[in-house]
Design a protein around this motif. Structure first.
Motif, mmCIF file in Angstrom:
data_model
loop_
_atom_site.group_PDB
_atom_site.id
_atom_site.type_symbol
_atom_site.label_atom_id
_atom_site.label_comp_id
_atom_site.label_asym_id
_atom_site.label_seq_id
_atom_site.Cartn_x
_atom_site.Cartn_y
_atom_site.Cartn_z
ATOM 1 N N ARG A 1 0.711 -1.313 -0.627
ATOM 2 C CA ARG A 1 -0.279 -0.189 -0.138
ATOM 3 C C ARG A 1 1.317 0.908 0.004
ATOM 4 O O ARG A 1 0.982 2.595 -0.724
ATOM 5 C CB ARG A 1 -0.898 0.109 1.062
ATOM 6 N N THR A 2 1.966 0.917 0.518
ATOM 7 C CA THR A 2 3.309 2.675 0.952
ATOM 8 C C THR A 2 3.294 2.676 -0.672
ATOM 9 O O THR A 2 3.387 3.410 -0.972
ATOM 10 C CB THR A 2 3.395 1.620 2.036
ATOM 11 N N TYR A 3 3.770 1.301 -1.240
ATOM 12 C CA TYR A 3 4.585 1.613 -2.553
ATOM 13 C C TYR A 3 3.545 2.421 -3.383
ATOM 14 O O TYR A 3 3.990 2.719 -4.575
ATOM 15 C CB TYR A 3 5.246 -0.095 -3.211
ATOM 16 N N ILE A 4 2.106 2.147 -3.673
ATOM 17 C CA ILE A 4 1.143 2.363 -4.291
ATOM 18 C C ILE A 4 1.344 4.063 -3.807
ATOM 19 O O ILE A 4 1.628 5.222 -4.555
ATOM 20 C CB ILE A 4 -0.222 1.998 -3.997
ATOM 21 N N GLU A 5 1.310 4.432 -2.773
ATOM 22 C CA GLU A 5 1.575 6.068 -1.961
ATOM 23 C C GLU A 5 2.532 6.626 -3.060
ATOM 24 O O GLU A 5 2.172 7.517 -3.093
ATOM 25 C CB GLU A 5 1.263 6.362 -0.466
ATOM 26 N N ILE A 6 3.754 5.699 -2.818
ATOM 27 C CA ILE A 6 4.412 6.205 -3.167
ATOM 28 C C ILE A 6 5.058 7.093 -5.027
ATOM 29 O O ILE A 6 4.619 7.612 -5.204
ATOM 30 C CB ILE A 6 5.613 5.550 -2.876
ATOM 31 N N ARG A 7 4.246 5.541 -5.699
ATOM 32 C CA ARG A 7 3.857 5.719 -6.665
ATOM 33 C C ARG A 7 3.456 7.515 -6.940
ATOM 34 O O ARG A 7 3.294 7.523 -8.244
ATOM 35 C CB ARG A 7 3.564 4.550 -7.346
ATOM 36 N N THR A 8 2.192 7.413 -6.125
ATOM 37 C CA THR A 8 1.403 8.417 -6.851
ATOM 38 C C THR A 8 1.901 10.341 -5.868
ATOM 39 O O THR A 8 0.587 10.774 -6.498
ATOM 40 C CB THR A 8 -0.171 8.292 -6.103
ATOM 41 N N ARG A 9 2.585 10.425 -5.469
ATOM 42 C CA ARG A 9 3.399 11.893 -4.893
ATOM 43 C C ARG A 9 3.585 11.948 -6.754
ATOM 44 O O ARG A 9 3.848 11.717 -7.696
ATOM 45 C CB ARG A 9 4.844 11.265 -4.976
ATOM 46 N N LYS A 10 3.414 13.538 -6.593
ATOM 47 C CA LYS A 10 3.056 14.278 -7.783
ATOM 48 C C LYS A 10 4.561 15.165 -7.201
ATOM 49 O O LYS A 10 4.847 15.919 -8.747
ATOM 50 C CB LYS A 10 1.649 15.292 -7.164
ATOM 51 N N ILE A 11 4.964 15.055 -6.363
ATOM 52 C CA ILE A 11 6.131 15.919 -6.365
ATOM 53 C C ILE A 11 7.454 15.519 -5.288
ATOM 54 O O ILE A 11 6.976 14.357 -5.121
ATOM 55 C CB ILE A 11 6.373 17.505 -5.346
ATOM 56 N N ASN A 12 8.559 14.707 -6.525
ATOM 57 C CA ASN A 12 9.420 14.355 -6.068
ATOM 58 C C ASN A 12 9.208 12.652 -5.990
ATOM 59 O O ASN A 12 9.123 12.223 -3.690
ATOM 60 C CB ASN A 12 10.384 15.093 -5.099
ATOM 61 N N PRO A 13 8.720 11.651 -5.899
ATOM 62 C CA PRO A 13 8.245 10.451 -5.858
ATOM 63 C C PRO A 13 9.457 10.055 -5.237
ATOM 64 O O PRO A 13 9.002 8.477 -4.130
ATOM 65 C CB PRO A 13 7.930 9.914 -7.276
ATOM 66 N N THR A 14 10.931 9.715 -5.370
ATOM 67 C CA THR A 14 12.037 9.100 -4.871
ATOM 68 C C THR A 14 12.871 10.058 -3.631
ATOM 69 O O THR A 14 14.265 10.570 -3.654
ATOM 70 C CB THR A 14 13.118 8.634 -5.649
ATOM 71 N N LYS A 15 11.867 11.016 -3.072
ATOM 72 C CA LYS A 15 12.696 12.151 -2.093
ATOM 73 C C LYS A 15 13.493 11.410 -1.716
ATOM 74 O O LYS A 15 14.343 11.808 -0.753
ATOM 75 C CB LYS A 15 11.561 12.321 -1.095
ATOM 76 N N PHE A 16 13.123 9.395 -0.514
ATOM 77 C CA PHE A 16 14.205 9.760 0.315
ATOM 78 C C PHE A 16 16.097 9.203 -0.147
ATOM 79 O O PHE A 16 17.212 9.733 0.207
ATOM 80 C CB PHE A 16 13.968 8.685 1.047
ATOM 81 N N LEU A 17 15.727 8.884 -1.454
ATOM 82 C CA LEU A 17 17.061 8.596 -2.610
ATOM 83 C C LEU A 17 17.484 9.640 -2.474
ATOM 84 O O LEU A 17 18.871 9.837 -2.842
ATOM 85 C CB LEU A 17 16.453 7.465 -3.622
ATOM 86 N N ASP A 18 16.936 10.359 -3.119
ATOM 87 C CA ASP A 18 17.407 11.609 -3.140
ATOM 88 C C ASP A 18 18.311 13.025 -3.031
ATOM 89 O O ASP A 18 19.350 13.303 -2.262
ATOM 90 C CB ASP A 18 16.730 13.167 -4.065
ATOM 91 N N ARG A 19 17.744 12.495 -1.523
ATOM 92 C CA ARG A 19 18.169 12.961 0.114
ATOM 93 C C ARG A 19 19.153 11.844 0.494
ATOM 94 O O ARG A 19 20.332 12.801 0.715
ATOM 95 C CB ARG A 19 16.943 12.321 1.043
ATOM 96 N N MET A 20 19.666 10.888 -0.011
ATOM 97 C CA MET A 20 20.369 10.061 -0.171
ATOM 98 C C MET A 20 21.847 10.219 -0.904
ATOM 99 O O MET A 20 22.373 10.567 -0.480
ATOM 100 C CB MET A 20 20.276 8.670 -0.368
ATOM 101 N N LYS A 21 20.954 10.360 -1.897
ATOM 102 C CA LYS A 21 22.202 11.237 -2.853
ATOM 103 C C LYS A 21 22.985 11.953 -2.417
ATOM 104 O O LYS A 21 24.014 12.268 -2.312
ATOM 105 C CB LYS A 21 22.230 11.341 -4.467
ATOM 106 N N ASN A 22 22.463 12.949 -1.853
ATOM 107 C CA ASN A 22 22.715 14.718 -1.755
ATOM 108 C C ASN A 22 23.942 14.506 -0.201
ATOM 109 O O ASN A 22 24.853 15.133 -0.116
ATOM 110 C CB ASN A 22 21.582 15.274 -1.691
ATOM 111 N N ASN A 23 22.926 14.291 0.598
ATOM 112 C CA ASN A 23 23.925 13.927 1.881
ATOM 113 C C ASN A 23 25.112 13.226 1.278
ATOM 114 O O ASN A 23 25.961 13.907 2.036
ATOM 115 C CB ASN A 23 22.824 12.694 2.573
ATOM 116 N N LEU A 24 25.813 11.694 0.928
ATOM 117 C CA LEU A 24 26.346 11.592 0.436
ATOM 118 C C LEU A 24 27.007 12.072 -0.796
ATOM 119 O O LEU A 24 28.655 12.487 0.181
ATOM 120 C CB LEU A 24 26.265 10.449 -0.689
ATOM 121 N N LEU A 25 26.899 13.361 -1.161
ATOM 122 C CA LEU A 25 27.657 14.251 -2.221
ATOM 123 C C LEU A 25 27.955 15.612 -1.813
ATOM 124 O O LEU A 25 29.230 15.867 -1.692
ATOM 125 C CB LEU A 25 26.910 14.758 -3.503
#
Length: 276
Positions: A244-268
């Protein structure tokens, strides 16, 4: 409405008290089907005889009352199909077979994603469209058949609501079956480490699906269910109904991969600071 709620309460008590015999699951299934049929018959007779005092009460009935009685009936009918079809061979084949059924049931949520999210978010703004008999719009879908055949005791979406209810029950039941039949990791194989996950469940589910899609674990040959079991064991966390949570992630209108993006930015940021 009070009478209808009493019928559902009685039905649920009867279902809870059904005999549980793993050697003969059809005994439980047959009794469950019988209880559901009787409850639906009572509800139909009541509604056709007395109607509803207001459109709001009608919406409540076809949104919450009838889908439960019908949903339990669908649950038992589909469960009988599963029991008759499941392989009587190796546990590995049974596991794969069960996981495929779970995936099929989950896909129904995606097939009716807009309506599924409408129900999950407890919205009421389109209730008159979905749950009033007089305002139903027939769509080109097989799930419209009950409304086409019996629009006195059906709306355009009460059958879909019932199937969503049933599929949730089936997924929960089959997941328990997997746990009971496999007990995938024995006590001695459990991780000795105590490293809890301190992010959100949604973050971990986003990471889990990303790892699955990249094939970074077991060359992509590990099912989502196995990954979920692994993460829940290692991080001592209950991911709940992660599909169910994955379905909600898929329906995000803005930044559907916000956790992955945050990981990338923090590592950079760390790499940049280390180079300075």
């Amino acid at each position: 409405m009070k009478y209808s709620k009493q019928i559902i309460a009685s039905l649920e008590r009867n279902i809870q008290n059904l005999p549980c015999n793993p050697e003969n699951p059809f005994e439980k299934i047959e009794l469950g089907i019988s209880y559901c049929q009787k409850s639906l018959k009572k509800l139909r007779h009541r509604i056709l005889a007395h109607g509803f005092p207001s459109p709001e009460v009608e919406c409540q009935f076809f949104k919450h009352i009838k889908p439960k009685a019908l949903g339990y009936l669908i649950y038992f009918l589909y469960l009988s199909d599963f029991e008759m079809s499941k392989p009587k061979t190796t546990s590995k084949k049974l596991k794969s077979f069960t996981q495929q059924y779970i995936t099929d049931y989950q896909n129904y949520f995606l097939e009716h994603k807009e309506f599924y999210l409408y129900l999950m978010r407890n919205r009421i703004d389109r209730d008159c469209e979905y749950f009033l008999r007089s305002q139903g719009v027939v769509k080109f879908h097989s799930d419209a058949l009950p409304y086409c055949m019996d629009n006195e005791f059906s709306t355009s979406h009460d059958f879909i609501a019932a199937k969503i209810f049933a599929h949730n029950l089936l997924i929960e039941h089959l997941n328990k079956e997997l746990i009971l039949s496999h007990n995938s990791l024995s006590t001695e194989n459990r991780t000795p480490y105590n490293i809890p996950w301190t992010g959100t469940k949604t973050d971990l589910i986003e990471l889990m699906y990303a790892l699955h899609e990249t094939g970074a674990i077991n060359n992509g040959n590990t099912e989502i269910k196995e990954l979920a079991d692994f993460f829940q064991l290692v991080f001592k966390i209950d991911l709940g109904e992660y599909y169910r949570t994955y379905i909600e992630i898929r329906t995000r209108k803005i930044n559907p991969t916000k956790f992955l993006d945050r990981m990338k930015n923090n590592l950079l940021t760390r790499i940049t600071e280390a180079d300075n």
